[in-house]
Design a protein around this motif. Structure first.
Motif, PDB file in Angstrom:
ATOM      1  N   ASN A 170       0.815  -1.204   0.000  1.00  8.78           N
ATOM      2  CA  ASN A 170       0.000   0.000   0.000  1.00  8.78           C
ATOM      3  C   ASN A 170       0.857   1.266   0.000  1.00  8.78           C
ATOM      4  O   ASN A 170       0.337   2.366   0.132  1.00  8.78           O
ATOM      5  N   THR A 171       2.169   1.115  -0.150  1.00  4.92           N
ATOM      6  CA  THR A 171       3.048   2.269  -0.270  1.00  4.92           C
ATOM      7  C   THR A 171       3.288   2.578  -1.740  1.00  4.92           C
ATOM      8  O   THR A 171       2.785   1.885  -2.635  1.00  4.92           O
ATOM      9  N   GLU A 172       4.101   3.597  -1.996  1.00  2.74           N
ATOM     10  CA  GLU A 172       4.353   4.031  -3.367  1.00  2.74           C
ATOM     11  C   GLU A 172       5.551   3.322  -3.998  1.00  2.74           C
ATOM     12  O   GLU A 172       5.924   3.648  -5.130  1.00  2.74           O
ATOM     13  N   THR A 173       6.129   2.327  -3.324  1.00  2.00           N
ATOM     14  CA  THR A 173       7.324   1.660  -3.836  1.00  2.00           C
ATOM     15  C   THR A 173       7.079   0.179  -4.058  1.00  2.00           C
ATOM     16  O   THR A 173       6.535  -0.504  -3.191  1.00  2.00           O
ATOM     17  N   VAL A 174       7.472  -0.308  -5.231  1.00  2.18           N
ATOM     18  CA  VAL A 174       7.445  -1.734  -5.557  1.00  2.18           C
ATOM     19  C   VAL A 174       8.875  -2.248  -5.473  1.00  2.18           C
ATOM     20  O   VAL A 174       9.800  -1.643  -6.028  1.00  2.18           O
ATOM     21  N   HIS A 175       9.081  -3.344  -4.751  1.00  3.51           N
ATOM     22  CA  HIS A 175      10.415  -3.903  -4.561  1.00  3.51           C
ATOM     23  C   HIS A 175      10.594  -5.166  -5.402  1.00  3.51           C
ATOM     24  O   HIS A 175       9.697  -6.008  -5.457  1.00  3.51           O
ATOM     25  N   ILE A 176      11.759  -5.286  -6.026  1.00  4.58           N
ATOM     26  CA  ILE A 176      12.106  -6.469  -6.810  1.00  4.58           C
ATOM     27  C   ILE A 176      13.392  -7.057  -6.234  1.00  4.58           C
ATOM     28  O   ILE A 176      14.408  -6.358  -6.104  1.00  4.58           O
ATOM     29  N   PHE A 177      13.346  -8.324  -5.872  1.00  7.83           N
ATOM     30  CA  PHE A 177      14.488  -9.005  -5.283  1.00  7.83           C
ATOM     31  C   PHE A 177      15.050 -10.021  -6.285  1.00  7.83           C
ATOM     32  O   PHE A 177      14.297 -10.635  -7.041  1.00  7.83           O
ATOM     33  N   LYS A 178      16.355 -10.187  -6.263  1.00  2.75           N
ATOM     34  CA  LYS A 178      17.005 -11.121  -7.176  1.00  2.75           C
ATOM     35  C   LYS A 178      17.400 -12.368  -6.405  1.00  2.75           C
ATOM     36  O   LYS A 178      18.062 -12.281  -5.362  1.00  2.75           O
ATOM     37  N   GLN A 218      20.088 -10.282   5.927  1.00  5.93           N
ATOM     38  CA  GLN A 218      18.990 -10.144   4.972  1.00  5.93           C
ATOM     39  C   GLN A 218      19.405  -9.286   3.781  1.00  5.93           C
ATOM     40  O   GLN A 218      20.080  -8.256   3.943  1.00  5.93           O
ATOM     41  N   ASP A 219      19.018  -9.713   2.592  1.00  7.92           N
ATOM     42  CA  ASP A 219      19.337  -8.973   1.374  1.00  7.92           C
ATOM     43  C   ASP A 219      18.319  -7.868   1.141  1.00  7.92           C
ATOM     44  O   ASP A 219      17.145  -8.008   1.477  1.00  7.92           O
ATOM     45  N   ARG A 220      18.781  -6.781   0.526  1.00  4.05           N
ATOM     46  CA  ARG A 220      17.904  -5.665   0.196  1.00  4.05           C
ATOM     47  C   ARG A 220      17.399  -5.815  -1.236  1.00  4.05           C
ATOM     48  O   ARG A 220      17.802  -6.698  -1.974  1.00  4.05           O
ATOM     49  N   ALA A 221      16.523  -4.905  -1.633  1.00  2.00           N
ATOM     50  CA  ALA A 221      15.910  -4.981  -2.955  1.00  2.00           C
ATOM     51  C   ALA A 221      16.956  -4.781  -4.052  1.00  2.00           C
ATOM     52  O   ALA A 221      17.832  -3.920  -3.952  1.00  2.00           O
ATOM     53  N   PHE A 222      16.853  -5.583  -5.103  1.00  2.00           N
ATOM     54  CA  PHE A 222      17.732  -5.456  -6.259  1.00  2.00           C
ATOM     55  C   PHE A 222      17.304  -4.281  -7.130  1.00  2.00           C
ATOM     56  O   PHE A 222      18.130  -3.576  -7.717  1.00  2.00           O
ATOM     57  N   ALA A 223      15.995  -4.060  -7.225  1.00  2.00           N
ATOM     58  CA  ALA A 223      15.451  -2.958  -8.014  1.00  2.00           C
ATOM     59  C   ALA A 223      14.169  -2.464  -7.357  1.00  2.00           C
ATOM     60  O   ALA A 223      13.511  -3.192  -6.615  1.00  2.00           O
ATOM     61  N   THR A 224      13.813  -1.208  -7.635  1.00  2.00           N
ATOM     62  CA  THR A 224      12.587  -0.619  -7.111  1.00  2.00           C
ATOM     63  C   THR A 224      11.892   0.179  -8.192  1.00  2.00           C
ATOM     64  O   THR A 224      12.522   0.634  -9.152  1.00  2.00           O
ATOM     65  N   ALA A 225      10.595   0.335  -8.032  1.00  2.00           N
ATOM     66  CA  ALA A 225       9.800   1.162  -8.942  1.00  2.00           C
ATOM     67  C   ALA A 225       8.958   2.100  -8.107  1.00  2.00           C
ATOM     68  O   ALA A 225       8.354   1.695  -7.110  1.00  2.00           O
ATOM     69  N   ARG A 226       8.909   3.354  -8.495  1.00  2.00           N
ATOM     70  CA  ARG A 226       8.155   4.367  -7.774  1.00  2.00           C
ATOM     71  C   ARG A 226       6.811   4.588  -8.446  1.00  2.00           C
ATOM     72  O   ARG A 226       6.735   4.930  -9.621  1.00  2.00           O
ATOM     73  N   LEU A 227       5.732   4.353  -7.697  1.00  2.00           N
ATOM     74  CA  LEU A 227       4.385   4.587  -8.203  1.00  2.00           C
ATOM     75  C   LEU A 227       3.974   6.032  -7.933  1.00  2.00           C
ATOM     76  O   LEU A 227       4.486   6.670  -7.008  1.00  2.00           O
ATOM     77  N   ASN A 228       3.043   6.528  -8.729  1.00  2.00           N
ATOM     78  CA  ASN A 228       2.570   7.897  -8.519  1.00  2.00           C
ATOM     79  C   ASN A 228       1.347   7.939  -7.614  1.00  2.00           C
ATOM     80  O   ASN A 228       0.585   8.902  -7.626  1.00  2.00           O
ATOM     81  N   PHE A 229       1.156   6.889  -6.821  1.00  2.00           N
ATOM     82  CA  PHE A 229       0.040   6.835  -5.887  1.00  2.00           C
ATOM     83  C   PHE A 229       0.439   5.939  -4.726  1.00  2.00           C
ATOM     84  O   PHE A 229       1.422   5.199  -4.791  1.00  2.00           O
ATOM     85  N   SER A 230      -0.310   6.000  -3.656  1.00  2.00           N
ATOM     86  CA  SER A 230      -0.115   5.119  -2.511  1.00  2.00           C
ATOM     87  C   SER A 230      -1.462   4.895  -1.844  1.00  2.00           C
ATOM     88  O   SER A 230      -2.408   5.674  -2.041  1.00  2.00           O
TER      89      SER A 230
END
Length: 364
Positions: A170-178, A218-230
């Motif tokens: 429900n936040t504005e960030t999408v996380h992608i893990f490798k 713990q590993d952190r996100a490999f990539a992130t995407a910023r949404l224009n809404f939350s």
């Protein structure tokens, strides 16, 4: 629940249940109907009821997952009301495989990879995502989505090649893990000063409290995407479009957002296009223009288009089983009709359902 044949545009069968249908999952072998306190497992070939799981904890959100790989048809569902326990069930042999102690808090999301060899989960806190091997339930990866705030996970999905795992909330960030294979360091790799310090740092974690040492591993996100809404519910997926990896995010506001994904370096994903899913047909392009324009006929319009055969009904369980439309069918009367699908030449059925106040379902 109404089951339709997508290719023929006809109804295969319809069932009613004693309480609201919360979720439905299917592959080419099994169909699952999840109620709050039970799960019905059907054979997709003839819709015969194979098993009813009654001894499950209350599941008010209908949280469950089914492997799309029909050769194993693993099913996962919460095993506790108070902790993040996952029950792994074999949908083919109809036996419980194992129980996984995935999280301390209750579960919010579970999903299989395409081959059914991995299972990912997140708790209601949404800060840690774990990946387990199937069927032994051993922990393979542990990722930290965030630390500052708890979030509500909206979507958790593997890429088709199982190299990436995507999580939206429900936040504005999408996380992608490798999902990289961790290998032991060779002796020569620690001969440098940085390698030596890294080795000493990891060794020091053995003397720290468990929660602290776990966080440092713990590993952190490999990539992130910023949404224009939350604050809006959304669903994400990782796909390949014109041989390029893309992140797709569909939001409850009726838009589809397409981002690029650098499979080598990761980093910030760039928004490429925005599509309206509400029939307006508008498309906004950003940064790149390497995607083909969408077809003039939308999927929603195609499904809604009247068909000459849509009014016909394949003789099935409602008639042959002696139960009228909308009537609750007893278990011993399920699947008395001879409905069979040809996997090689026909598509599997689709399910359209919408619960009403009486706990029954109708066509959406």
């Amino acid at each position: 629940m109404n089951v339709y044949h997508f290719k023929k545009g006809t109804e295969i069968c319809n069932y009613s249940y004693s309480s609201n249908i919360l979720s439905i999952r299917l592959n080419r072998q099994r169909l699952l109907v999840c109620l709050e306190e039970s799960i019905y497992i059907h054979n997709i070939k003839d819709m015969k009821l194979l098993k009813t799981l009654l001894d499950i904890p209350a599941n008010p959100t209908g949280l469950c997952a089914l492997s799309i790989n029909h050769s194993n048809s693993y099913l996962a569902y919460p095993g506790s009301l108070t902790s993040g326990e996952i029950v792994l069930y074999d949908g083919n042999s109809l036996k419980t495989v194992c129980t996984i102690a995935a999280h301390e808090g209750t579960l919010a999301a579970i999903t299989f990879n395409a081959s059914g060899s991995k299972l990912a989960s997140a708790s209601e806190k949404g800060t840690v995502i774990r990946v387990f091997s199937v069927p032994d339930g051993q922990k393979l990866y542990e990722f930290r989505r965030g630390m500052k705030r708890y979030v509500t996970i909206s979507s958790l999905v593997f890429s088709m090649d199982s190299q990436f795992l995507c999580a939206s909330s429900n936040t504005e960030t999408v996380h992608i893990f490798k999902l990289e294979q961790v290998t032991n360091s060779r002796p020569e790799e620690t001969s440098t000063w940085s390698g030596y310090m890294g080795k000493m740092f990891m060794a020091a974690t053995n003397y720290l409290p468990t929660q602290v040492s776990d966080m440092m591993h713990q590993d952190r996100a490999f990539a992130t995407a910023r949404l224009n809404f939350s604050g809006q519910r959304n669903i994400c997926t990782l796909s390949t479009i014109q041989k390029l990896p893309r992140l797709l995010v569909a939001s409850s506001n009726g838009h589809l957002y397409i981002y690029n994904l650098d499979p080598q370096d990761g980093g910030e994903c760039v928004l490429i296009k925005t599509h309206s899913l509400l029939g307006s047909g508008t498309t906004e392009e950003n940064k790149e223009n390497d995607l083909r324009p969408s077809l003039p006929q939308s999927y929603a319009a195609t499904v809604a288009r009247p068909s000459a055969s849509s009014a016909s009904t394949v003789p099935g369980y409602s008639e042959d089983g002696g139960a009228l439309r909308g009537e609750v069918i007893p278990e011993h009367e399920f699947a008395t009709g001879p409905v069979c699908l040809d996997d090689e030449n026909e598509f599997p059925p689709i399910i359209l359902c919408r619960g009403n106040q009486k706990g029954k379902t109708k066509q959406s």
